[in-house]
Design an enzyme around this catalytic site. Structure first.
Site, mmCIF file in Angstrom:
data_model
loop_
_atom_site.group_PDB
_atom_site.id
_atom_site.type_symbol
_atom_site.label_atom_id
_atom_site.label_comp_id
_atom_site.label_asym_id
_atom_site.label_seq_id
_atom_site.Cartn_x
_atom_site.Cartn_y
_atom_site.Cartn_z
ATOM 1 N N HIS A 163 0.653 -1.176 -0.048
ATOM 2 C CA HIS A 163 -0.036 0.051 0.080
ATOM 3 C C HIS A 163 0.730 1.373 0.038
ATOM 4 O O HIS A 163 0.320 2.391 -0.528
ATOM 5 C CB HIS A 163 -1.004 -0.098 1.074
ATOM 6 C CG HIS A 163 -2.340 -0.815 0.485
ATOM 7 N ND1 HIS A 163 -2.159 -2.385 0.858
ATOM 8 C CD2 HIS A 163 -3.015 -0.435 -0.249
ATOM 9 C CE1 HIS A 163 -3.165 -2.779 -0.172
ATOM 10 N NE2 HIS A 163 -3.901 -1.649 -0.554
ATOM 11 N N ASN A 219 -3.825 -7.813 -7.823
ATOM 12 C CA ASN A 219 -2.813 -7.688 -7.017
ATOM 13 C C ASN A 219 -2.905 -9.054 -5.952
ATOM 14 O O ASN A 219 -2.051 -9.669 -5.748
ATOM 15 C CB ASN A 219 -2.915 -6.464 -5.939
ATOM 16 C CG ASN A 219 -2.533 -5.299 -6.879
ATOM 17 O OD1 ASN A 219 -2.007 -5.142 -7.801
ATOM 18 N ND2 ASN A 219 -3.078 -4.242 -6.333
ATOM 19 N N ASP A 220 -4.045 -9.169 -5.262
ATOM 20 C CA ASP A 220 -4.583 -10.216 -4.642
ATOM 21 C C ASP A 220 -4.454 -11.809 -5.349
ATOM 22 O O ASP A 220 -4.043 -12.709 -4.806
ATOM 23 C CB ASP A 220 -5.434 -10.155 -3.709
ATOM 24 C CG ASP A 220 -5.547 -9.269 -2.516
ATOM 25 O OD1 ASP A 220 -4.408 -9.383 -1.893
ATOM 26 O OD2 ASP A 220 -6.024 -8.273 -2.188
ATOM 27 N N CYS A 277 -8.991 -3.795 -11.861
ATOM 28 C CA CYS A 277 -8.520 -2.885 -11.037
ATOM 29 C C CYS A 277 -7.351 -2.816 -10.310
ATOM 30 O O CYS A 277 -6.719 -2.197 -9.505
ATOM 31 C CB CYS A 277 -9.676 -2.374 -10.074
ATOM 32 S SG CYS A 277 -10.093 -3.533 -8.631
ATOM 33 N N GLU A 294 -10.700 -11.665 -6.830
ATOM 34 C CA GLU A 294 -9.351 -11.542 -6.558
ATOM 35 C C GLU A 294 -8.967 -12.717 -5.592
ATOM 36 O O GLU A 294 -7.681 -12.581 -5.227
ATOM 37 C CB GLU A 294 -8.942 -10.150 -5.674
ATOM 38 C CG GLU A 294 -9.960 -9.981 -4.378
ATOM 39 C CD GLU A 294 -9.831 -8.672 -3.625
ATOM 40 O OE1 GLU A 294 -8.669 -8.044 -3.999
ATOM 41 O OE2 GLU A 294 -10.344 -8.159 -2.986
HETATM 42 C C1 PEP Z 1 -6.065 -5.910 -5.723
HETATM 43 O O1 PEP Z 1 -6.013 -6.850 -4.924
HETATM 44 O O2 PEP Z 1 -5.893 -6.179 -6.931
HETATM 45 C C2 PEP Z 1 -6.802 -4.781 -5.475
HETATM 46 C C3 PEP Z 1 -7.209 -4.034 -6.422
HETATM 47 O O3 PEP Z 1 -7.052 -4.379 -4.072
HETATM 48 P P1 PEP Z 1 -6.104 -3.976 -3.094
HETATM 49 O O4 PEP Z 1 -4.905 -3.709 -3.872
HETATM 50 O O5 PEP Z 1 -6.472 -2.886 -2.326
HETATM 51 O O6 PEP Z 1 -6.024 -5.346 -2.437
HETATM 52 MG MG MG Z 2 -7.121 -6.760 -3.134
#
Ligand code: PEP
Ligand code: MG
Length: 589
Positions: A195, A457-458, A505, A434
């Site tokens: 983050h 990402n996840d 996203c 995700e």
């Molecule tokens: C992801 O996991 O790709 C996502 C968009 O959410 P975050 O990065 O906030 O976990």
């Molecule tokens: Mg995520």
């Protein structure tokens, strides 16, 4: 004397080059030693403790007095609570008893007493008490700093633009970064999808993360070059090197400006297929950037940031104000509000870390434990929906049951508002994809929701079993891995078959190496940090859909991420190479 040049490697997490002086922010706990005190020195030791408590209270009072009206009621309340705890009888009398009884120094007595109070609070049956343990710990650290004169834990006030070097930043601390004060950010830990990195990109602050032990290696005031394109930090650079880095930084800024200027910001592929480019935001203050880059809407608002850095969750009314403002300012463009994804790498003060937070109590699972938290947020979102195009998206959906349960909570929220006669608007319901199980079950999730969004990402973290926050394994977490691409392909095919809109996203949407592959897999909506919008728009303009489809098909048949990168480089290097190089991206040959 010339100081010796040293260089360190890390992960370039937000592009750009900066040169400047370092400020080190180290959040380690205060180190304290046990000392025996003579019988006649005991009273003096108690006096030291009382002086430190008074001093710590004065510090907070000064901050409180200097707080502007704009600071907000919560910030004020937080400080007032801290003030109360700094005068807490329980802490002072336990520490005083320990000094007298054990004939020990004030620091040791304080640490022992605070640890004992925290342990008692943590084992309490009532969650309310358990949640206070971290606050007491923080207050204890504050007092220990006053006693020992060790560095404070707040982000330093930067009076001129500097390079911030930190062990890591909590999301709450990172949220206080300001692009005008921080030239660049360097951290010991973190990865490109942590983050801190995401926030640095949103603020367009160059960042190199995962530079092991950098806080120990670098001293305050050192001059460094932070080259986030190369993922490099150079301490005491040679003058020629500084000149070269400056030129590289200027070239990058000029390039970024040039992309922004590109006429009409057409969001089309080379053959005229329209692709929606949306923005990811973490805080309301990101909105001006969204406007600047002309996003088609907000594809991901990470609302959990509202819950961090405070002792109580935001009230329903406060949330209505914020969500309503964002929805109004974006209307008629849509805003996807992702309900809070707390836990894992976004821990509020009051939450306890489980043994494996990424697989533990996180996102919807927190909401199922504390239903009132989510129902309050959902009431706020429904009320804000009267002001604009509100979409509600649930994070970390891992099963059909998860999504159904979250929807029941939405119905509860609607029922509450109905009973109160409150004004509210319609919302669309989305499910994040995700967790690999959600992608595999997407055909069953589809009838339960209005849209999908893939969080790469996840999805990458869980599909490849790579902790997204651990720099030692970060190089293994490529969202271009064919395993992840196959999940993306499946997700798109299912969404299309069920007539449900789908977007990406996760950070893969912002990667100009992935643009063609995503378009080739069928994605027509991408949501990314605002800073990446001009870049991805430019990448789109250089690739026609049929070619993208061909490359996507081949990408799915590769053995690994490096093979996919090689394939993309071979097919599009002539048209996209310049864009990649300007971002510091080097692809395997
Ligand atoms: C992801 O996991 O790709 C996502 C968009 O959410 P975050 O990065 O906030 O976990
Ligand atoms: Mg995520």
């Amino acid at each position: 004397m010339t100081l010796s040049r040293r260089s360190y490697e890390g992960i370039g997490a937000s592009p750009g080059v900066a040169i400047g002086e370092v400020v080190v922010f180290d959040r380690q706990n205060v180190t304290v030693r046990r000392r025996h005190v003579a019988a006649d020195a005991v009273e003096a030791e108690i006096e030291r403790l009382e002086t430190a408590m008074a001093e710590a209270r004065r510090e907070v009072e000064v901050v409180l007095e200097g707080l502007s009206d704009a600071a907000g009621a919560d910030h004020r309340l937080l400080l007032q609570t801290q003030l109360l705890m700094l005068g807490d009888e329980m802490i002072s009398s336990a520490a005083t008893d320990a000094i007298r009884g054990g004939r020990i120094n004030a620091e040791w007595a304080l640490r022992q007493s605070v640890d004992a109070i925290c342990a008692r609070l943590r084992s309490a049956d009532d969650a309310l008490f358990r949640e206070r343990a971290d606050d007491v710990h923080n207050v204890g650290e504050h007092l220990l700093r006053a006693l020992t004169g060790q560095r404070a834990r707040t982000l330093p006030a930067l009076d001129h633009p500097t390079i911030l070097v930190a062990s890591d930043l909590t999301p709450a601390e990172a949220a206080h970064l300001s692009a005008s004060r921080v030239l660049a950010l360097v951290t010991d830990s973190g990865s490109a999808s942590s983050h801190t990195a995401i926030l640095a990109r949103a603020l367009q602050i160059p960042a190199v993360v995962g530079v092991a032990d950098i806080t120990r290696e670098i001293g305050p005031g050192d001059t460094v070059i932070v080259d986030a394109m190369r993922g490099e930090v150079v301490v005491h650079p040679d003058p020629e090197e500084v000149e070269e880095a400056r030129a590289r930084g200027e070239r990058f800024e000029a390039f970024r400006e040039r992309l922004r200027d590109v006429e009409a910001r057409a969001r089309e592929t080379a053959d005229g297929v329209r692709i929606a480019l949306l923005a990811n935001i973490d805080l309301e203050m990101d909105l001006p950037h969204v406007k600047h880059e002309g996003a088609d809407g907000i594809g991901l608002y990470r609302t959990e940031f509202l819950y961090l850095d405070r002792s109580a969750p935001p009230s329903e009314d406060e949330q209505v104000l914020i969500y309503g403002r964002v929805a109004r300012r974006m209307a008629p463009r849509p805003v996807v509000f992702r309900t809070f994804d707390l836990g894992a790498d976004k821990m509020p003060n009051a939450m306890r870390r489980g043994p494996n937070p990424a697989l533990g109590l996180r996102a919807l699972r927190v909401a199922f434990e504390r239903p009132e938290l989510l129902v309050t947020q959902l009431r706020a979102l429904l009320r804000a929906a009267a002001s604009g195009q509100v979409r509600v998206m649930f994070p970390m959906v891992a099963s059909v049951a998860d999504l159904r349960r979250a929807k029941v909570m939405l119905e509860t929220a609607r029922g509450d508002l109905e009973a109160q006669g409150a004004t509210y608007g319609p919302v669309m319901i989305g499910s994040m994809l995700e967790v690999p199980s959600a992608v595999l079950m997407a055909d069953r999730l589809a009838p339960e929701c209005d849209f999908f969004s893939v969080g790469t990402n996840d999805l990458t973290q869980y599909a490849l079993a790579v902790d997204r926050g651990d720099p030692r394994v970060a190089h293994l977490a490529s969202s271009l891995d064919p395993a992840v691409l196959r999940l993306l392909q499946r997700a798109h095919a299912v969404a299309e078959a069920h007539g449900k809109p789908i977007s990406v996203c996760g950070d893969l949407a912002a990667d100009p190496v992935a643009t063609a592959v995503l378009v080739g897999l069928g994605y027509r909506s991408l949501s990314m940090p605002t800073a990446a919008i001009p870049l991805v728009a430019e990448a789109l303009r250089r690739v026609p859909v049929p070619e993208a489809e061909e490359v996507a098909r081949e990408a799915l048949e590769q053995d690994g991420a490096a093979d996919v990168e090689r394939l993309v480089a071979a097919r599009f290097g002539d048209r996209l190479g310049e864009l990649w190089r300007e971002q510091g991206i080097e692809l395997p040959r």
